[in-house]
Design a protein around this motif. Sequence first.
Motif, short mmCIF file in Angstrom:
data_model
loop_
_atom_site.label_atom_id
_atom_site.label_comp_id
_atom_site.label_asym_id
_atom_site.label_seq_id
_atom_site.Cartn_x
_atom_site.Cartn_y
_atom_site.Cartn_z
N ARG A 51 0.88 -1.28 0.01
CA ARG A 51 0.02 0.00 0.01
C ARG A 51 0.83 1.21 -0.01
N ALA A 52 1.89 1.24 0.63
CA ALA A 52 2.89 2.41 0.77
C ALA A 52 3.53 2.75 -0.57
N ARG A 53 3.71 1.76 -1.14
CA ARG A 53 4.69 1.73 -2.46
C ARG A 53 3.41 2.54 -3.53
N ARG A 54 2.05 2.08 -3.41
CA ARG A 54 1.11 2.54 -4.44
C ARG A 54 1.06 3.78 -3.95
N ILE A 326 8.33 4.16 -13.38
CA ILE A 326 8.08 3.70 -12.22
C ILE A 326 7.14 2.36 -12.50
N ARG A 327 6.19 2.01 -13.33
CA ARG A 327 5.58 0.90 -13.47
C ARG A 327 6.43 -0.50 -13.54
N THR A 328 7.47 -0.24 -14.43
CA THR A 328 8.15 -1.18 -14.89
C THR A 328 9.56 -1.46 -13.94
N GLY A 329 9.49 -0.65 -12.87
CA GLY A 329 10.67 -0.55 -11.94
C GLY A 329 11.95 -0.28 -12.56
#
Length: 375
Positions: A51-54, A326-329
């Motif tokens: 959650r914190a990452r989201r 961000i989405r792919t890391g």
Amino acid sequence: MSTASERLTIPGDDRQYSPTRLDGWLELVNGPKREQPEKLTRARLTALSERARRVYNDRRDVWHANLGPFKTQQLLELHEGLSEIVGSNRHDGDKAKPAALVDAYPGIGKSTAVREFGRDFHLREIELRGATTAAGHRRVPVVYIALTGNTQIRGLNASICRFYGLPTIGDADTLAERAVDAVLSLRTSVFIIDDIHFLASGTSNTARMVNQLKFLSNTFPVTLVHVGVGVRERGILSEGNSLAQELHAQFGRRTTPLTLLPFQVENEEGRLAFRRLLLTIEQKIVLADKYQGMLANDLADYLLARSSGHFASLMALINRGCYRAIRTGAERLDVELMNSVKNDAAAEEARVELAAAIEAGLLSARPKSLSRKKS
């Protein structure tokens, strides 16, 4: 597996408003500045809960989507021209105030630049003269409206009334009277009219456009700042001998043309200006593996080719690149990642020719003075 508390919705910092309404314009003018999210290392990112990452990624998304406006040389020159016109227009109500026409290519960022000028002017007026008028009304120094296809005089007046929150029922004259009363009561001194190329758009309606713009100038005791695409090419500032051309000439005498240019890298001054912009954007990007020179050194030519020097195309590309990183890391921008990012059709069409010129050594966004220092 996430708990129920971790699945709670994230409100986010999206600010949904329209600057063509008074409430929305005041939100643009007075809204709090966004706080740049902290740049976390990969180790700290990994340590975050799901959650914190989201939540963190959501904050980064809205941050990257709203970068700027940046004080480029082009923007500063435009603001200087607008300030001179607006600041000197202290004419009494019986005199027509000269207008400004900001005419530039699409995707240059002219609307953003003019709204930023309007925002700054609004704040200065409130600071100097107070938030309320002597009669106790809210002071509204600036009106911002954006036109739609084939707008006629009634629709133009309705847009002004709609900005103020006034009724839009009635003919063109009734709406004009209603709008003038609001201008006088709320002490409005600047109208920003965006997309004026939509005024009576058509193959034979240039004269009608001139008449509508003259109507505005004669009816409203304000400085008109027109913003559009290809307006001068339609001949509205031209002189001539026929009656129609004389009307155009009269409008031209009252209107000062201004523009906003794409980034030019044909000379060293332009290359240095483009580099300063990329360095400024770099500082605002929040990616774990961001590094100095990521844009300004390693991606300068690439970003020039992909954006064709147009600010809106450049910012869309960077924003989408950050989202993908961000989405792919990946947490950084490089050519491989950016090649998978889509951009607007006009920029992609110009990309092939620009990329070929860069590849052949005929064009570069990299300042030659910095290259000499490195060697």
